[in-house]
Scaffold this motif. Sequence first.
Motif, PDB file in Angstrom:
ATOM      1  N   ASN A 158       0.798  -1.081  -0.129  1.00 56.76           N
ATOM      2  CA  ASN A 158      -0.006  -0.022   0.084  1.00 56.76           C
ATOM      3  C   ASN A 158       0.857   1.051   0.126  1.00 56.76           C
ATOM      4  OD1 ASN A 158      -1.490   2.156   0.581  1.00 56.76           O
ATOM      5  ND2 ASN A 158      -2.888   0.857   1.913  1.00 56.76           N
ATOM      6  N   ARG A 159       1.464   1.750  -1.141  1.00 64.80           N
ATOM      7  CA  ARG A 159       2.139   2.818  -1.362  1.00 64.80           C
ATOM      8  C   ARG A 159       1.964   3.997  -0.770  1.00 64.80           C
ATOM      9  NH1 ARG A 159       2.275  -0.063  -6.196  1.00 64.80           N
ATOM     10  NH2 ARG A 159       4.369  -1.236  -6.456  1.00 64.80           N
ATOM     11  N   GLN A 160       0.337   4.321  -1.089  1.00 66.26           N
ATOM     12  CA  GLN A 160       0.086   5.853  -0.336  1.00 66.26           C
ATOM     13  C   GLN A 160       0.070   5.654   1.126  1.00 66.26           C
ATOM     14  OE1 GLN A 160      -3.652   7.392  -2.130  1.00 66.26           O
ATOM     15  NE2 GLN A 160      -4.387   7.888  -0.095  1.00 66.26           N
ATOM     16  N   SER A 161      -0.357   4.428   1.930  1.00 62.66           N
ATOM     17  CA  SER A 161      -0.135   4.510   3.299  1.00 62.66           C
ATOM     18  C   SER A 161       1.391   4.686   3.644  1.00 62.66           C
ATOM     19  CB  SER A 161      -0.993   3.554   3.934  1.00 62.66           C
ATOM     20  OG  SER A 161      -2.085   3.616   3.559  1.00 62.66           O
ATOM     21  N   ALA A 162       2.256   3.972   2.806  1.00 62.90           N
ATOM     22  CA  ALA A 162       3.456   3.741   3.178  1.00 62.90           C
ATOM     23  C   ALA A 162       4.169   4.953   3.328  1.00 62.90           C
ATOM     24  CB  ALA A 162       4.384   2.900   2.424  1.00 62.90           C
ATOM     25  N   PHE A 163       3.965   5.949   2.076  1.00 67.64           N
ATOM     26  CA  PHE A 163       4.689   7.210   1.944  1.00 67.64           C
ATOM     27  C   PHE A 163       4.145   8.204   3.024  1.00 67.64           C
ATOM     28  CE2 PHE A 163       5.709   5.978  -2.308  1.00 67.64           C
ATOM     29  CZ  PHE A 163       7.064   6.498  -2.342  1.00 67.64           C
ATOM     30  N   ALA A 164       2.673   8.090   3.263  1.00 69.29           N
ATOM     31  CA  ALA A 164       2.213   8.981   4.328  1.00 69.29           C
ATOM     32  C   ALA A 164       2.769   8.802   5.722  1.00 69.29           C
ATOM     33  CB  ALA A 164       0.837   8.938   4.362  1.00 69.29           C
ATOM     34  N   LEU A 165       2.881   7.298   6.008  1.00 70.82           N
ATOM     35  CA  LEU A 165       3.397   7.025   7.570  1.00 70.82           C
ATOM     36  C   LEU A 165       4.619   7.350   7.531  1.00 70.82           C
ATOM     37  CD1 LEU A 165       3.190   5.425  10.261  1.00 70.82           C
ATOM     38  CD2 LEU A 165       3.708   3.529   8.786  1.00 70.82           C
ATOM     39  N   ARG A 166       5.714   7.314   6.533  1.00 69.22           N
ATOM     40  CA  ARG A 166       7.095   7.834   6.479  1.00 69.22           C
ATOM     41  C   ARG A 166       7.121   9.262   6.548  1.00 69.22           C
ATOM     42  NH1 ARG A 166       9.874   9.677   1.669  1.00 69.22           N
ATOM     43  NH2 ARG A 166      12.169  10.011   2.398  1.00 69.22           N
ATOM     44  N   LEU A 167       6.429   9.896   6.175  1.00 67.61           N
ATOM     45  CA  LEU A 167       6.405  11.435   6.137  1.00 67.61           C
ATOM     46  C   LEU A 167       5.831  11.890   7.499  1.00 67.61           C
ATOM     47  CD1 LEU A 167       7.491  13.865   4.846  1.00 67.61           C
ATOM     48  CD2 LEU A 167       5.200  13.895   3.722  1.00 67.61           C
TER      49      LEU A 167
END
Length: 350
Positions: free
Chosen positions: A99-108
């Motif tokens: 789930n790339r959208q959640s991954a990028f959001a969580l990282r940021l």
Amino acid sequence: MPLLVVALVAESRLPFAQAGLIASAYMVGQMVATLGLPALKFARLKRSHAMAAVGILLASVLVSARLSSQAMLACWFVVGAACGALQFLGATTAAAAANRQSAFALRLAVTLIISGFAIVAVQLTGGFGGYAFLMVQLGIVFLTITGAGLVLYRAPAVPPALAPTARQAARPNRLLGLAVIFLLFVGQPGFWAYAVQNVQQRGVVLEHLAYAIAFCKSAAGFVLLVSVMRPSNKTRDGLFFPGLVVAMGVLGMATANGAVSFLLGLLLWELGLNVLSARLQAAVVQDNPATAGPWLTGAVFLGAAAGPLLHGLAIQAQVPLVFAAYACLSALIPFAWVYLRGQMALAKPL
């Protein structure tokens, strides 16, 4: 970085005109790493690479506490290169997630929340008053965070290689998506680089700016956490609203005639930009998972490096509002890209 420059000038480690060069040296180091790694065909960083980057980062930060003049600039170039390698690690790991959208959001989100609390902690303990003490504090923070990161480290999966025909078809999409990221980051960091200076020239006094920035970053981090739990199902809709909020934030800061209106604009800008950035990066990787991920961070830093230069030229030409208008427009470019991409997909014959 702005508060770090103040500490350097206060101790006369660098002349006032040269103190800001540590930010340039840091940015150049990041660009060398984020562009050099994919150019050298790195698709991910192994644990040994991450450990080397962490070791170089910690050593460089602590060594810089004893340096001055040109040696300090070289040291901050190395710090930037190490941070760039870790940025590359974060981007490629998020790009490999299911789930790339959640991954990028969580990282940021984690980055923003930690940075907000770190700024407050350093400010409360008087770290910004002395450069050497500040470097020790940052070394402790970096050691804690990167130590936890190495314990939790899992090598990201390498995306499957595309067939030659698929690679040729994907190349225009990849370049266009990365160009959209570049254009967005030309406008946003480029505007922010001079936002405080411009509002102060209009006679607005900004007290406790460090605390305000920390609050805005932490608030944006918590909003991103909420977006992880409630992701947008439609990429187009998910890019329009945060882009509109970013444009409103830029407009608010560019026309602010008081501290409250400026800080409200800053809050809107931080909230919108970080949600927009996370969703846009996920959309670009979704277009071409095999090759877009390694180049994401390079596109971000190229834009972030070009933006302040172009804004400075606009100020020199006495048309700063022209760049502010572009910053507003750049926030809506991601939505336009996704919309046009969808229209072209519908126009293709089955």
